[in-house]
Design an enzyme around this catalytic site. Structure first.
Site, mmCIF file in Angstrom:
data_model
loop_
_atom_site.group_PDB
_atom_site.id
_atom_site.type_symbol
_atom_site.label_atom_id
_atom_site.label_comp_id
_atom_site.label_asym_id
_atom_site.label_seq_id
_atom_site.Cartn_x
_atom_site.Cartn_y
_atom_site.Cartn_z
ATOM 1 N N LYS A 47 57.450 32.819 32.249
ATOM 2 C CA LYS A 47 56.546 32.154 30.720
ATOM 3 C C LYS A 47 55.484 31.941 30.224
ATOM 4 O O LYS A 47 55.316 33.127 30.504
ATOM 5 C CB LYS A 47 55.936 30.391 32.481
ATOM 6 C CG LYS A 47 55.437 31.445 33.351
ATOM 7 C CD LYS A 47 54.994 31.079 34.460
ATOM 8 C CE LYS A 47 54.531 31.983 35.193
ATOM 9 N NZ LYS A 47 54.003 31.434 36.791
ATOM 10 N N ARG A 144 49.794 23.077 46.371
ATOM 11 C CA ARG A 144 49.984 22.609 44.869
ATOM 12 C C ARG A 144 51.045 22.095 44.669
ATOM 13 O O ARG A 144 51.531 20.759 44.911
ATOM 14 C CB ARG A 144 50.139 24.315 44.847
ATOM 15 C CG ARG A 144 48.746 25.006 43.243
ATOM 16 C CD ARG A 144 48.873 25.953 42.883
ATOM 17 N NE ARG A 144 50.510 26.643 42.307
ATOM 18 C CZ ARG A 144 50.572 28.413 42.147
ATOM 19 N NH1 ARG A 144 49.511 28.975 42.073
ATOM 20 N NH2 ARG A 144 51.836 28.241 41.598
ATOM 21 N N TYR A 274 25.366 44.061 20.588
ATOM 22 C CA TYR A 274 24.779 42.300 21.458
ATOM 23 C C TYR A 274 23.567 42.827 22.677
ATOM 24 O O TYR A 274 23.865 43.146 24.052
ATOM 25 C CB TYR A 274 24.892 41.634 21.201
ATOM 26 C CG TYR A 274 25.328 41.356 20.273
ATOM 27 C CD1 TYR A 274 25.169 40.699 19.337
ATOM 28 C CD2 TYR A 274 26.670 41.080 20.253
ATOM 29 C CE1 TYR A 274 25.666 40.570 17.677
ATOM 30 C CE2 TYR A 274 28.016 40.399 19.355
ATOM 31 C CZ TYR A 274 27.007 40.215 18.087
ATOM 32 O OH TYR A 274 27.953 39.932 16.689
ATOM 33 N N MET A 322 33.502 39.391 20.036
ATOM 34 C CA MET A 322 34.975 39.280 19.545
ATOM 35 C C MET A 322 35.602 40.055 19.259
ATOM 36 O O MET A 322 36.759 39.899 19.496
ATOM 37 C CB MET A 322 34.284 37.918 18.486
ATOM 38 C CG MET A 322 35.159 36.546 18.397
ATOM 39 S SD MET A 322 34.984 35.595 17.022
ATOM 40 C CE MET A 322 33.754 34.563 17.776
HETATM 41 C C1 PLP Z 1 54.627 32.419 37.300
HETATM 42 C C2 PLP Z 1 55.700 32.241 38.937
HETATM 43 C C3 PLP Z 1 56.712 33.073 39.395
HETATM 44 C C4 PLP Z 1 56.595 34.252 39.768
HETATM 45 O O1 PLP Z 1 55.891 35.218 40.201
HETATM 46 P P1 PLP Z 1 55.078 36.529 40.142
HETATM 47 O O2 PLP Z 1 53.947 37.226 41.199
HETATM 48 O O3 PLP Z 1 54.662 36.996 38.597
HETATM 49 O O4 PLP Z 1 56.415 37.167 40.736
HETATM 50 C C5 PLP Z 1 57.731 32.781 40.637
HETATM 51 N N1 PLP Z 1 57.401 31.591 40.877
HETATM 52 C C6 PLP Z 1 56.345 30.405 40.176
HETATM 53 C C7 PLP Z 1 57.214 28.855 40.949
HETATM 54 C C8 PLP Z 1 55.548 30.525 39.339
HETATM 55 O O5 PLP Z 1 54.563 29.830 39.345
#
Ligand code: PLP
Length: 380
Positions: A47, A144, A274, A322
């Site tokens: 992802k 969640r 800055y 930036m």
């Molecule tokens: C991002 C994610 C993972 C991977 O987690 P890591 O700690 O990076 O290994 C696994 N399962 C879900 C549902 C996630 O959102």
């Protein structure tokens, strides 16, 4: 159209800002974890553009290392993998308020299902010729995403009825750990086992059960089940405060680098960047680094982070802007064009994504995923 004399070929010079991605490190990291967790299988989580490493390159390297699944947050990310030619099973688990799954089903993407609405949309998208493949996601305590415990029975019954219609197949069940403590994670494992038993009692057969991400996979063997979802670990980063990648048998796969674009000698007391939040105590060489917060450099590393320049590590001084920031080189001899490594492999003497996270008050995950579009991802 003929090219004008002023045009410059795009590859004439190395990119100003480079994220050098070592695919062999990803392959080795996945192979190492695959061996550790066997007989559980490995899902490579790619992802967010492969945690900033490039989703396609990361996915290919992970499959070479023995991953048998790819995991992403949303369906668009999954479809991009299919467009790139990946035929491996892909799971997508985060969906919008009004989810539409036709394209996902047509492209054989497995859907993580967390709500009744998502279940009914999967049912609408599936046909008896091409059933929607789903993994039910249960909330076992993270609070969640996932089906709430009070809804388990009703949603499992709805899923069983849907499966009986032939338009969906419940291939798996999963949940996600809080990493609050081992005891909390083991309580989640117990809740997950309750959920799978209830699903079986309802007539479902979720064959692929998965709970662990990198942390669980490495430190809580009981959570490995059939499959582990390996994210940060495949990129060679540690999910733990108390263990370096090397201690886990992992190698960081991304090195963020550039060159000094300016070097100047300044007098003690000269205000830098800055707001003049830094003034060197002694006469000093200052080097200019052409990355800034637009490139994902946290502004919070102003006066707290450091980078490697020509063999040694030097502090980031004054405010990160930036597009650029300044490094105090002291009396270190440096020149325009000297190589700068912002972060990479600690074993090579470079600052790590973990060092940057500490300097910025965040975690290594955020340091790599936030790299901006101007940073060119290049192979090692
Ligand atoms: C991002 C994610 C993972 C991977 O987690 P890591 O700690 O990076 O290994 C696994 N399962 C879900 C549902 C996630 O959102």
């Amino acid at each position: 159209m003929t090219a004008t004399a002023r045009e410059v070929a795009p590859d004439a010079a190395p990119a100003l800002r480079r994220a050098v991605v070592d695919a062999a490190a990803i392959t080795a990291n996945v192979a190492h974890v695959a061996e550790t967790v066997a007989p559980a299988a490995v899902m490579a989580v790619v992802k967010a553009n492969g945690y900033g490493h490039g989703a396609e390159r990361a996915a290919r390297a992970a499959l070479d290392g023995g991953a048998s699944w790819l995991g992403v947050a949303d369906v668009d990310e999954a479809l991009a993998l299919r467009s790139a030619g990946f035929t491996t099973p892909v799971l997508a688990w985060l969906h919008g308020a009004d989810p539409v799954f036709e394209a996902a089903v047509a492209n054989d993407i497995t859907l993580g299902i967390s709500t009744r609405l998502q279940l009914s949309r999967a049912l609408e998208a599936g046909t008896s010729a091409t059933p929607a493949r789903v993994h039910l996601k249960v909330d076992t305590g993270l609070g969640r995403n996932g089906i709430e415990r009070s809804d388990w029975a009703a949603v499992f019954e709805a899923a069983q009825a849907a499966e009986a219609s032939g338009r969906i197949r419940v291939d798996g069940m999963f949940s996600h750990l809080s990493n609050a403590s081992d005891d909390d994670d083991l309580a989640q494992l117990a809740a997950f086992e309750e959920a799978t038993e209830l699903a079986r009692a309802t007539g479902l057969d979720p064959a692929v059960r998965h709970l662990a991400a990198t942390a669980g996979a490495l430190r809580l063997p009981a959570t490995r089940l059939d499959l582990v979802r390996l994210g940060v670990g495949m990129y060679g980063l540690s999910p733990f405060d108390d263990a370096t990648p090397a201690e886990l048998g992992l190698r960081p796969a991304l090195r963020l680098e550039t060159r000094l674009i300016s070097v100047k000698r300044v007098r003690a007391g000269t205000g830098v960047s800055y707001g003049y939040t830094y003034r060197p105590e002694h006469d000093s060489w200052l080097g200019l680094v052409p990355l800034g917060y637009a490139d994902g450099i946290p502004r919070h590393v102003s006066n707290t982070g450091s980078v490697w320049v020509g063999g040694s590590v030097h502090p980031i001084v004054g405010r990160v802007a930036m597009d650029q920031f300044v490094v105090d080189l002291g009396d270190h001899e440096a020149a325009v064009g000297d190589r700068v490594v912002l972060f990479g492999d600690g074993a090579a003497g470079h600052p790590t994504a973990g060092d940057w996270a500490e300097a910025a008050g965040t975690i290594n995950y955020e340091i790599v995923t936030r790299l901006g579009r101007r940073v060119k991802r290049v192979p090692e």
